[in-house]
Design an enzyme around this catalytic site. Sequence first.
Site, mmCIF file in Angstrom:
data_model
loop_
_atom_site.group_PDB
_atom_site.id
_atom_site.type_symbol
_atom_site.label_atom_id
_atom_site.label_comp_id
_atom_site.label_asym_id
_atom_site.label_seq_id
_atom_site.Cartn_x
_atom_site.Cartn_y
_atom_site.Cartn_z
ATOM 1 N N ALA A 112 0.831 -1.217 0.000
ATOM 2 C CA ALA A 112 0.000 0.000 0.000
ATOM 3 C C ALA A 112 0.863 1.264 0.000
ATOM 4 O O ALA A 112 1.936 1.257 0.594
ATOM 5 C CB ALA A 112 -0.907 0.012 1.227
ATOM 6 N N PRO A 113 0.435 2.322 -0.660
ATOM 7 C CA PRO A 113 -0.854 2.483 -1.362
ATOM 8 C C PRO A 113 -0.882 1.919 -2.785
ATOM 9 O O PRO A 113 -1.901 2.014 -3.443
ATOM 10 C CB PRO A 113 -1.044 3.996 -1.390
ATOM 11 C CG PRO A 113 0.363 4.532 -1.422
ATOM 12 C CD PRO A 113 1.192 3.587 -0.605
ATOM 13 N N GLY A 114 0.209 1.367 -3.270
ATOM 14 C CA GLY A 114 0.124 0.717 -4.575
ATOM 15 C C GLY A 114 1.028 1.276 -5.653
ATOM 16 O O GLY A 114 0.906 0.901 -6.819
ATOM 17 N N LYS A 116 4.246 0.764 -6.224
ATOM 18 C CA LYS A 116 5.068 -0.279 -6.863
ATOM 19 C C LYS A 116 4.162 -1.296 -7.572
ATOM 20 O O LYS A 116 4.469 -1.739 -8.675
ATOM 21 C CB LYS A 116 5.944 -1.004 -5.833
ATOM 22 C CG LYS A 116 6.739 -0.096 -4.907
ATOM 23 C CD LYS A 116 7.948 0.500 -5.553
ATOM 24 C CE LYS A 116 8.756 1.375 -4.616
ATOM 25 N NZ LYS A 116 8.089 2.537 -4.017
ATOM 26 N N GLU A 134 -0.711 -6.226 1.898
ATOM 27 C CA GLU A 134 -0.542 -5.073 2.795
ATOM 28 C C GLU A 134 -1.084 -5.460 4.158
ATOM 29 O O GLU A 134 -2.269 -5.767 4.295
ATOM 30 C CB GLU A 134 -1.281 -3.853 2.242
ATOM 31 C CG GLU A 134 -1.383 -2.691 3.202
ATOM 32 C CD GLU A 134 -0.041 -2.207 3.778
ATOM 33 O OE1 GLU A 134 0.924 -2.022 3.026
ATOM 34 O OE2 GLU A 134 0.021 -2.026 5.023
ATOM 35 N N ASP A 178 9.323 -3.386 -0.451
ATOM 36 C CA ASP A 178 9.481 -1.942 -0.269
ATOM 37 C C ASP A 178 9.165 -1.678 1.206
ATOM 38 O O ASP A 178 8.033 -1.375 1.572
ATOM 39 C CB ASP A 178 8.500 -1.216 -1.202
ATOM 40 C CG ASP A 178 8.733 0.281 -1.241
ATOM 41 O OD1 ASP A 178 9.887 0.704 -1.062
ATOM 42 O OD2 ASP A 178 7.758 1.027 -1.450
ATOM 43 N N CYS A 231 12.889 4.202 1.529
ATOM 44 C CA CYS A 231 13.052 5.621 1.171
ATOM 45 C C CYS A 231 13.827 6.312 2.291
ATOM 46 O O CYS A 231 13.496 7.406 2.703
ATOM 47 C CB CYS A 231 11.712 6.291 0.879
ATOM 48 S SG CYS A 231 10.591 6.310 2.269
HETATM 49 N N1 SAM Z 1 5.210 -0.114 -1.844
HETATM 50 C C1 SAM Z 1 4.316 0.955 -1.493
HETATM 51 C C2 SAM Z 1 4.139 1.881 -2.669
HETATM 52 O O1 SAM Z 1 5.031 1.923 -3.522
HETATM 53 O O2 SAM Z 1 3.114 2.554 -2.754
HETATM 54 C C3 SAM Z 1 4.791 1.700 -0.267
HETATM 55 C C4 SAM Z 1 5.058 0.801 0.888
HETATM 56 S S1 SAM Z 1 5.460 1.624 2.361
HETATM 57 C C5 SAM Z 1 7.079 2.127 2.121
HETATM 58 C C6 SAM Z 1 5.620 0.296 3.476
HETATM 59 C C7 SAM Z 1 4.340 -0.454 3.757
HETATM 60 O O3 SAM Z 1 4.648 -1.510 4.683
HETATM 61 C C8 SAM Z 1 3.246 0.380 4.402
HETATM 62 O O4 SAM Z 1 2.064 0.290 3.645
HETATM 63 C C9 SAM Z 1 3.050 -0.243 5.778
HETATM 64 O O5 SAM Z 1 1.706 -0.278 6.193
HETATM 65 C C10 SAM Z 1 3.572 -1.635 5.586
HETATM 66 N N2 SAM Z 1 4.070 -2.234 6.844
HETATM 67 C C11 SAM Z 1 4.163 -1.668 8.060
HETATM 68 N N3 SAM Z 1 4.658 -2.554 8.940
HETATM 69 C C12 SAM Z 1 4.869 -3.694 8.293
HETATM 70 C C13 SAM Z 1 5.366 -4.971 8.656
HETATM 71 N N4 SAM Z 1 5.755 -5.224 9.889
HETATM 72 N N5 SAM Z 1 5.437 -5.910 7.706
HETATM 73 C C14 SAM Z 1 5.064 -5.637 6.442
HETATM 74 N N6 SAM Z 1 4.601 -4.450 6.040
HETATM 75 C C15 SAM Z 1 4.515 -3.490 6.942
#
Ligand code: SAM
Length: 449
Positions: A112-114, A116, A134, A178, A231
């Site tokens: 999320a939010p999508g 990638k 997610e 990610d 990031c």
């Molecule tokens: N890939 C997404 C994009 O390009 O739009 C952005 C992802 S963001 C950097 C990281 C995501 O990992 C968030 O949506 C978050 O809710 C989720 N997240 C948080 N804790 C996590 C965990 N312990 N394991 C896996 N995902 C987690």
Amino acid sequence: MSEIIDNEAFFKQMKDLLGEEYDEYISALSSERTRGVRANTLKISPEELSEKIPVGAKIPFEKNGFFIDGIKLGNSPYHHAGLFYLQEPSAMLPVAAIAPYLKGKILDLCAAPGGKSTQILNYMQDGSELICNEVVEARANILASNLERMGAACTVISMSPSSLENKYPEYFDAIVVDAPCSGEGMFRKEETAVRDWNLANVKTCAARQYEILKSAEKMLKPDGYIVYSTCTLNKVENEEVILKFLDEFPYMQPVEPDENVRKCTRRGFGLSETMRIFPHTFNGEGHFACLMKKHAETDTVKIKFLNPFSPIKAEKNEIERILRDMDVDLQMQDLGIFGDNVYIRPSDTGIPQGVRIFRGGLPIIQLKNGRGEPLHGLATYLKKGRCNKTVSFPAESKEIDAYLKGEAIQCDAPFGGYGVIAVDGYPLGLVKSNNGILKNHYPKGLRKR
Ligand code: SAM
């Protein structure tokens, strides 16, 4: 932004990392944030998109991406129609790096939010399948909505990586990780985020990232590829996570991405195959990515898949009636019923027992007491010119503005009942035509406020 902001520890970290370049980095933090868009090639080519919206230069490593200057495009009718995804340019790096290997079964583990996931859709080779995970349910909802806007039928699941890893042993050909991070790459103009930065959080993030990456490894097929990205800029969440991982799994090896991806990035610190973007070295925010391949031979573990959909039986005639009426070319084997909805199924593989499905595909018809009504997903699935029951208006028209606000539209449409309203021919959503009025069926949550 400068050291006036009270976070000595963060700025010291950056000075240690950057040495002589530190001043350039600091002045980059005071410049405008850069923005980008990516054409959704399920609906439009990047060339056609560049004629519809004011884009700047192409993003060097993303063939569908453009820089955009200052303009806000979130409310553009073309955005509502799913013709593009708004994405920070550097955030397009990890998928660009793994793009040549996006075939077969693909997992976006932290989706999320999508950003990638929607980028992967545009690279996936025919016959591939993308599963988007997610863990945070409220965010899975935003992810599902963005995938629907793109017209994509993918499975959205909501699981922690540690509970998912045993469900898909060595199953995926490509995995995007990610990972959630301390976000230093996004510090431009975000003074509060800089102020709140602390080393303890960096370490907490690194520990979590390592666990997520280990779960991903368990789900990766031999000869499969993982791209790990954050990031953030520090070494603890980037090279140190990767080095520890490579040490524990020596059959995982870093891979140099294509030259067009490499040329815009900086080599990692002590790990030359990794890539970093700094706000002062590229027209984008900070990002880190590392592509790796699994050089291992292992026994394939059999997974028991369950079909989450009920078979279509008595509903067949009603579904066929709607598809005929809406002029949609879909076969019964592409569809499945889950709850009250008919979905376009991403594949016929199914889902392993115990995996929590958030959305099983693209919902296109709602069934109630033997009657069916088309859903918004049916309009987003349709390509330009693919539905005879379409009424189209220019982007700047009062009709499109009224539609996006949820209002009825006066129009003698050349059809009665359900049809599609389009912007310059690109399907936007559903309408119901009756006596010179188009009743608005744009979902409430998507309307312009
Ligand atoms: N890939 C997404 C994009 O390009 O739009 C952005 C992802 S963001 C950097 C990281 C995501 O990992 C968030 O949506 C978050 O809710 C989720 N997240 C948080 N804790 C996590 C965990 N312990 N394991 C896996 N995902 C987690």
